[in-house]
Design a protein around this motif. Structure first.
Motif, PDB file in Angstrom:
ATOM      1  N   ASP A  21     -19.659  -7.814  22.385  1.00  0.00           N
ATOM      2  CA  ASP A  21     -20.525  -7.956  21.639  1.00  0.00           C
ATOM      3  C   ASP A  21     -20.477  -9.602  20.975  1.00  0.00           C
ATOM      4  O   ASP A  21     -21.244 -10.216  20.886  1.00  0.00           O
ATOM      5  CB  ASP A  21     -19.935  -7.401  20.407  1.00  0.00           C
ATOM      6  N   LEU A  22     -19.190  -9.967  21.330  1.00  0.00           N
ATOM      7  CA  LEU A  22     -18.727 -11.387  21.353  1.00  0.00           C
ATOM      8  C   LEU A  22     -19.514 -12.623  21.829  1.00  0.00           C
ATOM      9  O   LEU A  22     -19.812 -13.461  21.440  1.00  0.00           O
ATOM     10  CB  LEU A  22     -17.226 -11.737  20.950  1.00  0.00           C
ATOM     11  N   ASP A  23     -19.397 -12.229  23.260  1.00  0.00           N
ATOM     12  CA  ASP A  23     -20.404 -12.864  24.257  1.00  0.00           C
ATOM     13  C   ASP A  23     -21.389 -13.128  24.122  1.00  0.00           C
ATOM     14  O   ASP A  23     -22.362 -14.009  24.833  1.00  0.00           O
ATOM     15  CB  ASP A  23     -20.086 -12.234  25.533  1.00  0.00           C
ATOM     16  N   GLU A  24     -22.402 -11.658  23.716  1.00  0.00           N
ATOM     17  CA  GLU A  24     -22.664 -11.785  24.003  1.00  0.00           C
ATOM     18  C   GLU A  24     -23.961 -12.542  22.688  1.00  0.00           C
ATOM     19  O   GLU A  24     -24.996 -13.718  22.693  1.00  0.00           O
ATOM     20  CB  GLU A  24     -23.800 -10.390  23.243  1.00  0.00           C
ATOM     21  N   LEU A  25     -23.007 -12.632  21.089  1.00  0.00           N
ATOM     22  CA  LEU A  25     -23.876 -13.746  19.868  1.00  0.00           C
ATOM     23  C   LEU A  25     -23.164 -15.166  20.197  1.00  0.00           C
ATOM     24  O   LEU A  25     -23.594 -15.985  19.570  1.00  0.00           O
ATOM     25  CB  LEU A  25     -22.556 -12.964  18.942  1.00  0.00           C
ATOM     26  N   GLU A  26     -22.000 -15.509  21.329  1.00  0.00           N
ATOM     27  CA  GLU A  26     -22.248 -16.632  22.048  1.00  0.00           C
ATOM     28  C   GLU A  26     -22.902 -17.611  22.027  1.00  0.00           C
ATOM     29  O   GLU A  26     -22.909 -19.035  21.545  1.00  0.00           O
ATOM     30  CB  GLU A  26     -20.702 -17.167  22.129  1.00  0.00           C
ATOM     31  N   ALA A  27     -23.553 -16.237  23.161  1.00  0.00           N
ATOM     32  CA  ALA A  27     -24.407 -17.082  24.236  1.00  0.00           C
ATOM     33  C   ALA A  27     -25.659 -18.102  23.440  1.00  0.00           C
ATOM     34  O   ALA A  27     -26.368 -18.852  23.468  1.00  0.00           O
ATOM     35  CB  ALA A  27     -24.925 -15.956  25.304  1.00  0.00           C
ATOM     36  N   TYR A  28     -26.353 -17.133  22.250  1.00  0.00           N
ATOM     37  CA  TYR A  28     -27.216 -16.750  21.475  1.00  0.00           C
ATOM     38  C   TYR A  28     -27.300 -17.928  20.008  1.00  0.00           C
ATOM     39  O   TYR A  28     -28.373 -17.888  19.672  1.00  0.00           O
ATOM     40  CB  TYR A  28     -28.730 -16.085  21.333  1.00  0.00           C
ATOM     41  N   LEU A  29     -26.045 -17.936  19.401  1.00  0.00           N
ATOM     42  CA  LEU A  29     -25.845 -18.322  17.967  1.00  0.00           C
ATOM     43  C   LEU A  29     -25.195 -20.122  18.379  1.00  0.00           C
ATOM     44  O   LEU A  29     -24.349 -20.423  18.602  1.00  0.00           O
ATOM     45  CB  LEU A  29     -25.179 -17.810  17.060  1.00  0.00           C
ATOM     46  N   PRO A  30     -26.086 -21.013  17.736  1.00  0.00           N
ATOM     47  CA  PRO A  30     -25.809 -22.284  18.057  1.00  0.00           C
ATOM     48  C   PRO A  30     -24.995 -22.760  16.886  1.00  0.00           C
ATOM     49  O   PRO A  30     -24.858 -22.104  15.649  1.00  0.00           O
ATOM     50  CB  PRO A  30     -27.548 -23.402  17.951  1.00  0.00           C
ATOM     51  N   ILE A  31     -23.991 -23.795  17.230  1.00  0.00           N
ATOM     52  CA  ILE A  31     -23.807 -24.186  16.254  1.00  0.00           C
ATOM     53  C   ILE A  31     -24.416 -24.911  15.198  1.00  0.00           C
ATOM     54  O   ILE A  31     -26.277 -24.912  14.883  1.00  0.00           O
ATOM     55  CB  ILE A  31     -22.583 -26.142  16.446  1.00  0.00           C
ATOM     56  N   GLY A  32     -24.054 -24.774  13.733  1.00  0.00           N
ATOM     57  CA  GLY A  32     -24.735 -24.511  12.557  1.00  0.00           C
ATOM     58  C   GLY A  32     -25.094 -23.687  12.123  1.00  0.00           C
ATOM     59  O   GLY A  32     -25.952 -24.002  10.885  1.00  0.00           O
ATOM     60  N   THR A  33     -25.261 -22.226  12.843  1.00  0.00           N
ATOM     61  CA  THR A  33     -25.621 -21.337  12.198  1.00  0.00           C
ATOM     62  C   THR A  33     -26.010 -20.980  11.309  1.00  0.00           C
ATOM     63  O   THR A  33     -23.689 -20.918  10.788  1.00  0.00           O
ATOM     64  CB  THR A  33     -25.451 -20.007  13.789  1.00  0.00           C
ATOM     65  N   LYS A  34     -26.388 -20.432  10.264  1.00  0.00           N
ATOM     66  CA  LYS A  34     -25.038 -19.449   8.563  1.00  0.00           C
ATOM     67  C   LYS A  34     -24.799 -18.634   8.966  1.00  0.00           C
ATOM     68  O   LYS A  34     -25.658 -17.507   9.559  1.00  0.00           O
ATOM     69  CB  LYS A  34     -26.965 -20.195   8.046  1.00  0.00           C
ATOM     70  N   VAL A  35     -23.489 -18.146   8.208  1.00  0.00           N
ATOM     71  CA  VAL A  35     -23.257 -17.749   7.715  1.00  0.00           C
ATOM     72  C   VAL A  35     -22.880 -16.364   6.703  1.00  0.00           C
ATOM     73  O   VAL A  35     -22.653 -17.492   5.908  1.00  0.00           O
ATOM     74  CB  VAL A  35     -21.476 -17.048   8.867  1.00  0.00           C
ATOM     75  N   ILE A  36     -23.604 -15.565   6.487  1.00  0.00           N
ATOM     76  CA  ILE A  36     -23.835 -15.214   4.958  1.00  0.00           C
ATOM     77  C   ILE A  36     -22.571 -13.876   4.798  1.00  0.00           C
ATOM     78  O   ILE A  36     -22.724 -13.004   5.736  1.00  0.00           O
ATOM     79  CB  ILE A  36     -24.747 -14.476   3.781  1.00  0.00           C
ATOM     80  N   VAL A  37     -21.132 -14.240   4.201  1.00  0.00           N
ATOM     81  CA  VAL A  37     -20.723 -13.087   4.253  1.00  0.00           C
ATOM     82  C   VAL A  37     -21.213 -12.631   2.025  1.00  0.00           C
ATOM     83  O   VAL A  37     -20.077 -12.711   1.767  1.00  0.00           O
ATOM     84  CB  VAL A  37     -18.676 -13.663   4.534  1.00  0.00           C
ATOM     85  N   ARG A  38     -21.201 -10.884   2.404  1.00  0.00           N
ATOM     86  CA  ARG A  38     -20.912 -10.228   1.586  1.00  0.00           C
ATOM     87  C   ARG A  38     -20.235  -8.776   1.311  1.00  0.00           C
ATOM     88  O   ARG A  38     -20.511  -8.520   2.248  1.00  0.00           O
ATOM     89  CB  ARG A  38     -22.434 -10.576   1.068  1.00  0.00           C
ATOM     90  N   ARG A  39     -19.848  -8.173   0.013  1.00  0.00           N
ATOM     91  CA  ARG A  39     -19.389  -7.146  -0.099  1.00  0.00           C
ATOM     92  C   ARG A  39     -20.682  -6.178  -1.090  1.00  0.00           C
ATOM     93  O   ARG A  39     -21.701  -6.520  -1.541  1.00  0.00           O
ATOM     94  CB  ARG A  39     -18.103  -7.393  -0.659  1.00  0.00           C
TER      95      ARG A  39
END
Length: 185
Positions: free
Chosen positions: A167-185
Motif C-alpha cells: 500500500d505504501l508503494d502505491e501511495l508513494e507513487a502518487y502522493l507528491p511532496i507537499g500533500t496535505k495530511v489531516i490526522v484526527r480521532r
C-alpha cells in the motif's frame, strides 16, 4: 418458513454481512476499482478511530488503506516518547527509502500548529515544564512480510502511521511532496 428458521437465517445473513464489511474495510478500496491515478490536488485524512488512511482528490474519495499507530491510547500526542500519533494538519515534506520500515513519507511535525498546542498544554500545566515535543513523525511501512500487524490492529510504532508495504508503494507513487495530511480521532 417457521419463525425460528427465519430468525436464524436472518442472524446468519447479518453476521455474514458484518464479516464481509469488516473484511471489505481492511482492503484497499478504489473509486471505480480501476488503475486510474487520482486527479488534481490530492489530500489525506487519517482517521485514528477507524484505523484508516483515506485519499481524496478533486473528484472526492479515491481510496482507503488500513493503518495502525503507536500507542493503543488513540489520544493526541502530548510529549516526546509517549508513542501517540499527533493530531492536526500536516504535509509530506520528504519521501525516502528506509532500512527497517520500507519507505518513509515524512511529515512536518512539529509544525506551528503542533508547537502552539504543545505550548498551550504546558501553560495549563497539562504536561511538565521540561517536556519536549518530539519529532520524526512519518507514514511508513512495516517490517518485511509483516502485514499482519496492520491486519490485526497492532499499534506498534513510536507515534508514526504504519501502512502495509504494498500500500505504501502505491501511495508513494502518487502522493507528491507537499500533500496535505489531516490526522484526527
Amino acid at each position: 418458513m417457521k419463525r425460528q428458521h427465519f430468525v436464524a437465517l436472518l442472524l446468519v445473513s447479518v453476521a455474514g454481512l458484518a464479516a464481509f464489511k469488516t473484511i471489505e474495510t481492511r482492503v484497499i478500496k478504489k473509486r471505480f476499482f480501476s488503475g486510474n491515478e487520482p486527479t488534481g490536488t490530492v489530500y489525506i485524512i487519517v482517521d485514528k478511530s477507524d484505523y484508516e488512511l483515506q485519499v481524496y482528490d478533486e473528484e472526492g474519495w479515491y481510496a482507503t488503506y488500513p493503518v495502525v499507530f503507536g500507542n493503543k491510547d488513540l489520544n493526541d500526542k502530548m510529549v516526546e516518547g509517549d508513542r501517540k500519533t499527533p493530531e492536526g494538519t500536516f504535509k509530506i515534506i520528504s519521501k525516502r527509502p528506509h532500512e527497517k520500515w520500507h519507505k518513509m513519507l515524512m511529515l512536518d511535525y512539529p509544525n506551528p500548529e503542533s508547537i502552539a498546542k504543545f505550548n498551550q498544554r504546558k501553560a495549563k500545566g497539562l504536561i511538565p515544564k521540561n517536556a519536549k515535543i518530539g519529532g520524526g513523525i512519518a507514514i511508513h511501512g512495516t517490517w518485511p512480510n509483516d502485514n499482519l500487524v496492520v491486519d490485526d490492529f497492532t499499534n506498534w510504532t513510536n507515534g508514526c502511521i504504519a501502512v502495509k508495504n504494498d500500500d505504501l508503494d502505491e501511495l508513494e507513487a502518487y502522493l507528491p511532496i507537499g500533500t496535505k495530511v489531516i490526522v484526527r480521532r
